[in-house]
Write a protein that holds these residues in place. Structure first.
Motif, PDB file in Angstrom:
ATOM      1  N   ALA A 190       0.445   5.832   9.506  1.00 18.09           N
ATOM      2  CA  ALA A 190       1.784   6.413   9.379  1.00 18.09           C
ATOM      3  C   ALA A 190       2.120   6.690   7.920  1.00 18.09           C
ATOM      4  O   ALA A 190       2.749   7.700   7.586  1.00 18.09           O
ATOM      5  CB  ALA A 190       2.817   5.478   9.995  1.00 18.09           C
ATOM      6  N   LEU A 191       1.685   5.804   7.036  1.00 18.87           N
ATOM      7  CA  LEU A 191       1.872   6.007   5.607  1.00 18.87           C
ATOM      8  C   LEU A 191       1.132   7.257   5.146  1.00 18.87           C
ATOM      9  O   LEU A 191       1.673   8.091   4.404  1.00 18.87           O
ATOM     10  CB  LEU A 191       1.371   4.777   4.851  1.00 18.87           C
ATOM     11  CG  LEU A 191       1.312   4.861   3.326  1.00 18.87           C
ATOM     12  CD1 LEU A 191       2.707   5.043   2.738  1.00 18.87           C
ATOM     13  CD2 LEU A 191       0.661   3.601   2.757  1.00 18.87           C
ATOM     14  N   VAL A 234      -4.370   7.014   0.293  1.00 18.52           N
ATOM     15  CA  VAL A 234      -3.646   5.741   0.336  1.00 18.52           C
ATOM     16  C   VAL A 234      -4.379   4.705  -0.507  1.00 18.52           C
ATOM     17  O   VAL A 234      -5.611   4.632  -0.475  1.00 18.52           O
ATOM     18  CB  VAL A 234      -3.498   5.240   1.784  1.00 18.52           C
ATOM     19  CG1 VAL A 234      -2.918   3.832   1.826  1.00 18.52           C
ATOM     20  CG2 VAL A 234      -2.629   6.193   2.595  1.00 18.52           C
ATOM     21  N   GLY A 235      -3.624   3.896  -1.244  1.00 20.58           N
ATOM     22  CA  GLY A 235      -4.263   2.883  -2.068  1.00 20.58           C
ATOM     23  C   GLY A 235      -3.429   1.627  -2.230  1.00 20.58           C
ATOM     24  O   GLY A 235      -2.247   1.583  -1.848  1.00 20.58           O
ATOM     25  N   PHE A 275       0.862  -1.182   0.000  1.00 17.44           N
ATOM     26  CA  PHE A 275       0.000   0.000   0.000  1.00 17.44           C
ATOM     27  C   PHE A 275       0.894   1.227   0.000  1.00 17.44           C
ATOM     28  O   PHE A 275       1.914   1.262   0.686  1.00 17.44           O
ATOM     29  CB  PHE A 275      -0.929   0.003   1.212  1.00 17.44           C
ATOM     30  CG  PHE A 275      -1.905  -1.134   1.202  1.00 17.44           C
ATOM     31  CD1 PHE A 275      -3.141  -0.994   0.593  1.00 17.44           C
ATOM     32  CD2 PHE A 275      -1.576  -2.361   1.770  1.00 17.44           C
ATOM     33  CE1 PHE A 275      -4.026  -2.062   0.543  1.00 17.44           C
ATOM     34  CE2 PHE A 275      -2.461  -3.426   1.730  1.00 17.44           C
ATOM     35  CZ  PHE A 275      -3.690  -3.279   1.116  1.00 17.44           C
ATOM     36  N   ALA A 276       0.519   2.246  -0.799  1.00 12.14           N
ATOM     37  CA  ALA A 276       1.334   3.446  -0.917  1.00 12.14           C
ATOM     38  C   ALA A 276       0.422   4.665  -1.033  1.00 12.14           C
ATOM     39  O   ALA A 276      -0.791   4.537  -1.237  1.00 12.14           O
ATOM     40  CB  ALA A 276       2.257   3.347  -2.130  1.00 12.14           C
ATOM     41  N   ALA A 299      -7.840   7.484  -4.448  1.00 16.76           N
ATOM     42  CA  ALA A 299      -7.890   6.324  -5.333  1.00 16.76           C
ATOM     43  C   ALA A 299      -7.662   5.076  -4.505  1.00 16.76           C
ATOM     44  O   ALA A 299      -6.805   5.055  -3.631  1.00 16.76           O
ATOM     45  CB  ALA A 299      -6.850   6.440  -6.437  1.00 16.76           C
ATOM     46  N   SER A 300      -8.434   4.009  -4.804  1.00 14.25           N
ATOM     47  CA  SER A 300      -8.246   2.760  -4.073  1.00 14.25           C
ATOM     48  C   SER A 300      -7.074   1.968  -4.616  1.00 14.25           C
ATOM     49  O   SER A 300      -6.591   1.045  -3.975  1.00 14.25           O
ATOM     50  CB  SER A 300      -9.523   1.917  -4.129  1.00 14.25           C
ATOM     51  OG  SER A 300      -9.904   1.674  -5.481  1.00 14.25           O
ATOM     52  N   VAL A 301      -6.592   2.340  -5.831  1.00 16.80           N
ATOM     53  CA  VAL A 301      -5.429   1.700  -6.443  1.00 16.80           C
ATOM     54  C   VAL A 301      -4.471   2.792  -6.890  1.00 16.80           C
ATOM     55  O   VAL A 301      -4.873   3.763  -7.539  1.00 16.80           O
ATOM     56  CB  VAL A 301      -5.830   0.829  -7.650  1.00 16.80           C
ATOM     57  CG1 VAL A 301      -4.605   0.176  -8.261  1.00 16.80           C
ATOM     58  CG2 VAL A 301      -6.834  -0.235  -7.223  1.00 16.80           C
ATOM     59  N   VAL A 302      -3.193   2.661  -6.541  1.00 16.22           N
ATOM     60  CA  VAL A 302      -2.181   3.648  -6.912  1.00 16.22           C
ATOM     61  C   VAL A 302      -1.090   2.961  -7.726  1.00 16.22           C
ATOM     62  O   VAL A 302      -1.169   1.768  -8.018  1.00 16.22           O
ATOM     63  CB  VAL A 302      -1.583   4.326  -5.664  1.00 16.22           C
ATOM     64  CG1 VAL A 302      -2.673   5.057  -4.883  1.00 16.22           C
ATOM     65  CG2 VAL A 302      -0.892   3.308  -4.766  1.00 16.22           C
TER      66      VAL A 302
END
Length: 283
Positions: free
Chosen positions: A194-195, A220-221, A136-137, A145-148
């Motif tokens: 934290a991300l 985050v995604g 996850f990033a 966005a749920s996907v990055v």
């Protein structure tokens, strides 16, 4: 891993709904269900008792007094296809075999991998979702966005990486890159927070749980699968041949009709389904 459940309404799949006539009036009563299986195949006539771990969201938990989650939705859909009323029973995966053998439950979900079910000496009647480790990033353009953008293993050495302490992802990364490489957190939820705060660059953890938690962090995604994934299955007692066949037929129909994918997307959004490694290939 524990996370806050969003207040959502249980998915109702293909249930008969009373229609209001053109001239108004009360809805018609729901037609009586015709059971596909009866005792002794199941413990109680007209009822499917399903074991789920009620303390493991997003698979199962409570919100506003209601039982909700992926396992709850799948159980409801299976019960409907078998013509039975659903009764949920809180059972931990470690107690699955005893609960099935005693007749306390007819089937078990509980986010149990098929390999674990085999080791527990129960039979799997099919899979309803695939789970495994993922990255996850944060979004590069600050959009929700749920996907990055995908994070690859080759990028990991130059990144600040976080994971839940003693999780499978934590130990895999520590083994690959050395002790102290991963910043540990008490929970996956803490790592993703934290991300989101910019304290780390990437989080490695359970794909389903992480994707659910990330819904509370719009920046985050999901950033790609990390390692092997496993199908999670519905377990039945070892000798429950007739029930296994009935549940497998129900699951096959739910997969063909898109019901399982609808449930997955309800809880995980646009996160893609993970792939399962088979002899070096993926499926």
């Amino acid at each position: 891993m524990r996370a806050r459940l969003l207040p959502v309404v249980l998915l109702v799949v293909a249930l008969a709904v009373g229609l209001v006539g053109c001239g108004g009036g009360a809805p018609e009563e729901e037609p009586a269900r015709t059971p596909v299986v009866e005792p002794p195949v199941i413990a109680e006539e007209g009822v499917l008792r399903v074991g789920v771990d009620m303390a493991y969201p997003p698979f199962a938990g409570t919100a506003n007094g209601a039982k909700v989650g992926i396992d709850v939705d799948v159980a409801a859909a299976v019960a409907e296809r078998l013509g039975l009323h659903l009764e949920l029973v809180d059972v931990k995966p470690a107690d699955m075999t005893a609960a099935l053998d005693s007749g306390e439950i007819d089937i078990m979900l509980g986010a149990v991998p098929i390999t674990d079910a085999v080791l527990a000496n129960v039979t799997t009647a099919g899979s309803y979702i695939v789970d495994g480790p993922a990255f996850f990033a944060a979004s590069s353009d600050d959009t929700s966005a749920s996907v990055v953008a995908t994070v690859t293993p080759e990028q990991i050495p130059g990144m600040r990486v976080g994971a839940q302490a003693s999780s499978a992802a934590f130990w895999e990364l520590e083994g690959e890159y050395g002790e102290g490489f991963v910043q540990s957190f008490d929970t996956l939820k803490d790592a993703i927070a934290a991300l989101d705060a910019g304290e780390i660059d990437v989080v490695a953890g359970d794909a389903v749980v992480g994707a659910y938690i990330a819904r509370d962090h719009p920046g985050v995604g999901f950033a790609g699968q990390f390692g092997d994934a496993q199908p999670l299955g519905i377990s039945v007692r070892k000798d429950a041949v007739e029930l296994e066949a009935a549940v497998r037929t129900a699951l096959d129909g739910m997969a063909a009709d898109g019901v399982l994918e609808t449930i997955r997307r309800k809880w995980l959004g646009d996160v893609p389904a993970l792939t399962v490694s088979v002899d070096g290939a993926t499926s």
